[in-house]
Design an enzyme around this catalytic site. Structure first.
Site, PDB file in Angstrom:
ATOM      1  NE  ARG A  52      66.373  79.073  82.727  1.00  0.00           N
ATOM      2  CZ  ARG A  52      66.715  77.918  81.841  1.00  0.00           C
ATOM      3  NH1 ARG A  52      67.850  77.410  82.225  1.00  0.00           N
ATOM      4  NH2 ARG A  52      66.037  77.694  80.774  1.00  0.00           N
ATOM      5  CD  GLU A 111      72.511  72.095  79.440  1.00  0.00           C
ATOM      6  OE1 GLU A 111      71.499  72.614  79.165  1.00  0.00           O
ATOM      7  OE2 GLU A 111      72.913  72.078  80.827  1.00  0.00           O
ATOM      8  NE  ARG A 167      75.110  78.039  79.060  1.00  0.00           N
ATOM      9  CZ  ARG A 167      75.011  77.118  79.934  1.00  0.00           C
ATOM     10  NH1 ARG A 167      75.412  75.851  79.664  1.00  0.00           N
ATOM     11  NH2 ARG A 167      74.889  77.521  81.189  1.00  0.00           N
ATOM     12  CB  SER A 210      68.588  70.477  78.003  1.00  0.00           C
ATOM     13  OG  SER A 210      68.122  69.485  78.670  1.00  0.00           O
ATOM     14  NE  ARG A 226      75.216  78.187  86.427  1.00  0.00           N
ATOM     15  CZ  ARG A 226      74.606  76.949  85.885  1.00  0.00           C
ATOM     16  NH1 ARG A 226      73.239  77.023  86.318  1.00  0.00           N
ATOM     17  NH2 ARG A 226      75.244  75.913  85.851  1.00  0.00           N
TER      18      ARG A 226
END
Length: 428
Positions: free
Chosen positions: A264, A351, A392, A354, A279
């Site tokens: 990303r 988070e 994560r 999701s 991130r």
């Protein structure tokens, strides 16, 4: 993509529900396109009917030996107009499709209304953050003190927002992915798949990344002028398995699990989560995808979310599951649960998964269908969720299992994947 019939039936109702997401749609533009389409289709149908009538009259005139030249000239002129109308209709349909591609999904009625993450609702909490007799350190300090997490070398090799793992920490990362795959295939009924990490534009469009979010992607130009894209998540190639397919009713649900790297650009996130591995431009995930009967998709969402939660339960990590409000949902989602794991180093929940039900939004773009009870093709519902984001999960293990001396205890469930190693210690 939304069903155009929803907009045709009551665009104001759709606009009101999308307003809950903070989205304003150009209703006037849609109605203008629709009016043009309708008028052109009516005119085209009238021409086709007149052409058919005139063609019969030509045949009758010829049988009687009468002059049919005027009728033939009329048919020829109608053919020119019909061809022009066909071209105009194709153009209007492209404009209409482009309009629809820019509209997000309509939230399910059970989704709470809100503007931001502050308005998300807690569905449940599992586990309590354990008290530590020392000030907990974050994963950056712990990993660097172990000499197993190296950001400087990663930056030298690739640039900012990359990381390099070494030794037992790299193995722990691999062990997490293997543990998740074994759990989901062995106990949750998913079929493991290995997929391309580069996909074409049609695949990105099918799951909703294109055309709206191209700046978030890494594109790879080809010599033929086309592009391939590095996958932002395995959701893209895995869900596109059923693009342009009709699945037999007896084969539903389809349940896939895939471990892959994700890429990303993080456009627009500069200055956000710049410390550590939260991130990154490249990270790993174990992704769950389900293709289901429309009447069963919300039961499937609960099941899929529980499957993701089970990973954290087995790792004995405290977490909470949130129902995202209308203003915090993803573009294609009709309803989303976010699972947030406790990170002692940040003293916050972050988070880690999701899980979303897209209903027919992606399937309509992909023409992913199944044969219903009457044997007729019908759009399926698609769902996906991270189970889990591996990097994560690694952060959560490092921070929750840290010891006062800077070592990290390996969770019991991961020790078989670590050849029995119980502790990752500081190098002497």
């Amino acid at each position: 993509m939304l069903d155009v019939q929803l907009l045709r039936a009551d665009i104001d109702a759709v606009a009101r529900r999308l307003a809950d997401r903070g989205i304003t749609i150009d209703a006037a533009r849609f109605q203008e396109l629709e009016a043009s389409r309708k008028a052109l289709q009516v005119r085209t149908q009238e021409l086709q009917a007149r052409r058919n009538q005139a063609s019969k009259q030509i045949g009758q005139a010829k049988q009687k030996g009468e002059d049919a030249s005027a009728l033939m000239a009329e048919v020829a002129s109608m053919a020119d107009e019909l061809k022009a109308n066909e071209t105009r209709l194709e153009g209007l349909q492209r404009e209409l499709n482009e309009f629809l591609l820019g509209i997000p999904n309509v939230p399910h009625s059970s989704v709470p209304t809100g503007r931001s993450a502050d308005d998300n609702a807690v569905a449940r909490r599992v586990g309590e953050p354990k008290a530590m007799a020392f000030k907990p350190r974050d994963h950056v300090d712990l990993g660097e003190s172990l000499q197993m997490l190296d950001f400087a070398t990663a930056t030298k090799i690739a640039g900012a927002r990359f990381s390099l793992l070494k030794g037992p920490l790299a193995r722990l990362h691999r062990s997490l992915a293997q543990f998740m795959l074994d759990l989901h295939t062995g106990e949750h009924g998913y079929t493991e798949v290995y997929v391309p990490y580069l996909v074409n534009a049609a695949s990105m469009k099918g799951t909703g990344q294109l055309p709206k979010f191209e700046e978030d992607l890494f594109a790879v130009p080809r010599s033929d002028g086309e592009k391939l894209y590095l996958i932002p998540t395995a959701e893209v190639p895995v869900t596109n398995i059923v693009r342009d397919e009709i699945v037999a009713l007896k084969d539903l649900p389809l349940k896939y699990v895939c471990h892959s790297p994700c890429f990303r650009s993080e456009a627009g996130s500069y200055g956000k989560d710049t410390r550590g591995m939260i991130r990154q431009h490249q990270f790993d995930k174990v992704e769950l995808v389900q293709i289901v009967h429309p009447e069963k998709s919300y039961d499937a969402l609960e099941q899929l979310t529980e499957h993701a939660e089970e990973v954290l339960k087995r790792l004995d990590l405290p977490f909470r599951t949130m129902v995202l409000c209308t203003g915090d949902m993803g573009f294609a989602s009709a309803k989303t649960y976010d699972i947030e794991v406790w990170l002692p180093g940040q003293h916050a929940y972050r988070e880690i998964s999701s899980c979303s039900n897209f209903e027919a939004f992606q399937a309509r773009r992909m023409q992913a269908r199944y044969r219903n009870e009457k044997g007729k093709p019908e759009l399926a519902h698609t769902l996906n969720g991270s189970a889990l984001a591996v990097g994560r999960a690694l952060i959560a293990v490092i921070e929750n299992y840290q010891n006062a001396d800077g070592s990290v205890t390996v969770p019991e469930v991961l020790r078989p994947y670590m050849s029995g190693q119980a502790t990752i210690g500081v190098k002497g």
